[in-house]
Scaffold this active site. Sequence first.
Site, PDB file in Angstrom:
ATOM      1  N   THR A 222      -0.139   1.218   3.987  1.00 36.70           N
ATOM      2  CA  THR A 222       0.815   1.202   2.888  1.00 36.70           C
ATOM      3  C   THR A 222       1.716  -0.006   3.081  1.00 36.70           C
ATOM      4  O   THR A 222       1.975  -0.393   4.212  1.00 36.70           O
ATOM      5  CB  THR A 222       1.705   2.471   2.940  1.00 36.70           C
ATOM      6  OG1 THR A 222       0.872   3.620   2.894  1.00 36.70           O
ATOM      7  CG2 THR A 222       2.694   2.527   1.786  1.00 36.70           C
ATOM      8  N   THR A 273       5.780   4.602   5.328  1.00 38.68           N
ATOM      9  CA  THR A 273       4.358   4.488   5.606  1.00 38.68           C
ATOM     10  C   THR A 273       4.004   5.587   6.605  1.00 38.68           C
ATOM     11  O   THR A 273       4.882   6.163   7.239  1.00 38.68           O
ATOM     12  CB  THR A 273       3.983   3.115   6.197  1.00 38.68           C
ATOM     13  OG1 THR A 273       4.538   2.999   7.509  1.00 38.68           O
ATOM     14  CG2 THR A 273       4.514   1.968   5.345  1.00 38.68           C
TER      15      THR A 273
HETATM   16  N1  GLY Z   1       1.599   7.023   3.311  1.00 35.73           N
HETATM   17  C1  GLY Z   1       0.383   6.738   2.660  1.00 35.73           C
HETATM   18  C2  GLY Z   1      -0.415   7.922   2.355  1.00 35.73           C
HETATM   19  O1  GLY Z   1      -0.356   8.931   3.061  1.00 35.73           O
HETATM   20  O2  GLY Z   1      -1.160   7.868   1.393  1.00 35.73           O
END
Ligand code: GLY
Length: 376
Positions: A222, A273
């Site tokens: 992310t 993230t």
């Molecule tokens: N933090 C990214 C996801 O879990 O999709």
Amino acid sequence: MARKISRRDLMKTGTAAGLAGAAASLTGAKAAPTMLTPQGVKPLVISDYSGFAYRNGGPQNCVERAFEMITGGSDVLDALMAGVNIVENDPTESGVGYGGLPNERGVVQLDSCCMHGPLKRAGGVAALEGVRTPSLVARAVMDQTDHHLLVGEGAQEFARHMGFAIEDDLNTPKSRELWLEWKRRVDPDHYLNPKERSIRGYEAGLAMLKEGLIPEHSFWGTVNCDGINAQGEICGVTTTSGLAWKIPGRAGDSPILGAGLYVDGDVGACGSTGRGEANLYNLTSFLIVENMRRGRHPKDAGMEGLRRIRSNTIEERLLNNRGEPAFNVRFFVLDKNGQYAGVSMYGAGELQYAICTENGAELLPLEGLLEGAPTD
Ligand code: GLY
């Protein structure tokens, strides 16, 4: 007079100064904010590690591009978008946009959301296929609709109507090769037992992570990027291909306001993230912004958010041998005064986050809540 300006009119004013001034007039009619707007904030951009590491073959990374545009007078969200677009378009970043690791069927599905602090507007997309820059589609949802979140086929149809190029396949040779490796490791018989299949698929992914085939930031890859200009205007954007090899249609925290991102223009911004489900369960970005509203420094606010995730993680399958969360999650926190912090559940794995100031872009160590690594 000012109260007669509509939000649509705000979008038409065209200059950041006009937008900010009109928005301040609008909000001025409401309850007083809990934090005072600071004078002379030092502009700053903060992001996760990928906002520093990827340039898509160009001269600048995400935080440098965003900072240059913010200090050049661009709207803060426009600047952050231009920054994360570098990461989204970079085929070597396998956790975001083009070349992001696909879902279990080999299809790249992308999530994103963005929030504009001064305008108090937001937009998001989830499970979007075929557009390299989901952040820009999230922005279009914010600018062009009355809604906050479009998903799946509807999000793609909306993107097509907005003039985005729709591609058949956002895989790169690298992401396709890694998907094939994952598929090879997962017994097709899993389809007979959805529960076992999902656990084993996750374990296969973790094993590839441990073997160094994929970096941690690709598994839950992310990019979150937040910024503030000299007027104290604050915005944020988060964009991702989500959990590698996820069940088709799985949306993580990134497109969900309050989870992958939350911005309150009177308080600050927080984005995340890492394991999205942990963050979704606790709406942790919202929680961290609320902690800052109560006067907490970004680091303390972030640590409180991590502690909330820790205490709500009780399922055995999510715990390591020490009874602690068996995953990492990170928060990038920025307040209205330009104070910032990068915090993570563990000070292991991805160790750094990025900022850009008048001194240029730099990497700083993430502050970990727990010792060791998630899998210890
Ligand atoms: N933090 C990214 C996801 O879990 O999709």
